[in-house]
Design a protein around this motif. Structure first.
Motif: not given
Length: 315
Positions: A87-90, A241-242, A281-282, A305-306
């Motif tokens: 999901e990170l690229g999006y 997660y997302g 957040d990432v 990370g958190t």
């Protein structure tokens, strides 16, 4: 510094127009006609402005023409086929859309993805202005020349985010080599906290100085990027997660047992610490080096990370 070609053209225009006859048939003097001199200056200014985008360039160290600060800042996101980082690229593209430093975004997408699953099926609706190019990123024979052909031989990217490479081989090495050709200002790599090798003395949360497994693919990728002189910034996320994650099968397994009142098997005694971070957040963290590029490159390695520590039992 003025542009010689623009200056010559302006003088030619001035000499030709100022010696023309007006409607009365009287020859106008270049020496005394203030209006013509003003026109010359205005015309010269327009020429300089119109040629500024192409005229002010410097030669790059590798022989390619590197634009000045007037160049458009293009961003490239290299995106894997899915999984924990899927999901990170999006999310990163969504974040960069509002960043004033970025004028265009291209996603180089591993073609092994499933376009019927999130986040990939939302590319067209949520990222209409982002160019998506599919490529076989698992091809270990891929070279920088192949990358440039895919993206366009005249393409060049100031900012690169690699969220796909697992090591300095195949497309991973090719991306690095292409970025070197482009004189990329900032090369951000999405690595993994899985390379850490904590000991009994390690204090949590772990610092970036915690020993790592040097033979890990991500560690070797970092080493190669530094070796060839890329302005590397490397982030090490853990669990992500997302809203558009494509690993819900794992979570569904737990909820399926919960609703049926069945016990949840947990590795170990359940006291080990874990970091769970939202993908948005990432993405924000991955984009943060744009705020201070020099400082980010100087530190180079960052945990991602958190700061909220949870145990497996807590989760």
């Amino acid at each position: 510094m003025s542009n010689p070609s623009a200056l010559g053209l302006a003088k030619k225009y001035y000499n030709s127009t100022c010696m023309q006859y007006d409607r009365t048939g009287i020859n106008r003097s270049r020496k005394h006609n203030i209006l013509d001199y003003t026109m010359f200056n205005a015309f010269l200014l327009l020429l300089l402005v119109s040629q500024s985008a192409s005229g002010f360039v410097v030669q790059g160290s590798n022989g390619r023409m590197a634009s000045s600060s007037l160049r458009m800042s293009a961003a490239l996101i290299v995106q894997n086929k899915g999984g924990g980082h899927g999901e990170l690229g999006y999310q990163l593209a969504r974040n960069l859309k509002s960043n004033p430093k970025i004028t265009s975004i291209t996603i180089l997408q591993d073609d092994a993805f499933n376009d019927e699953k999130e986040p990939f099926k939302s590319y067209s609706t949520d990222l209409p202005d982002v160019k998506v190019i599919k490529a076989s990123l698992s091809d270990e024979s891929m070279t920088a020349d192949d990358i440039e052909k895919l993206l366009g031989n005249d393409a060049s990217f100031d900012y690169v985010w690699d969220n796909a490479s697992k090591g300095p081989v195949g497309s991973g090495k090719a991306i690095c080599d292409a970025a070197k050709r482009w004189n990329t200002k900032l090369f951000t790599y999405v690595s993994s906290a899985g390379m850490y090798q904590p000991t009994d003395e390690t204090v949590f949360p772990m610092a970036e100085t915690t020993p790592i497994k040097e033979s890990a693919g991500q560690a070797r990728f970092d080493a190669y990027a530094v070796e060839i002189g890329l302005p590397l910034v490397s982030f090490r996320p853990q669990y992500i997660y997302g809203p558009k994650a494509n690993k819900y099968d794992y979570i569904d397994w737990y909820f399926d047992r919960i609703v049926r009142g069945e016990p949840l098997p947990i590795p170990g005694d359940g006291t080990q610490i874990v970091s769970l971070t939202n993908s948005e957040d990432v993405a924000s963290i991955l984009a943060s080096p744009l705020n201070n590029e020099a400082a980010a490159i100087e530190q180079r390695f960052f945990n991602c990370g958190t700061d909220i520590q949870l145990s497996y039992d807590d989760v």
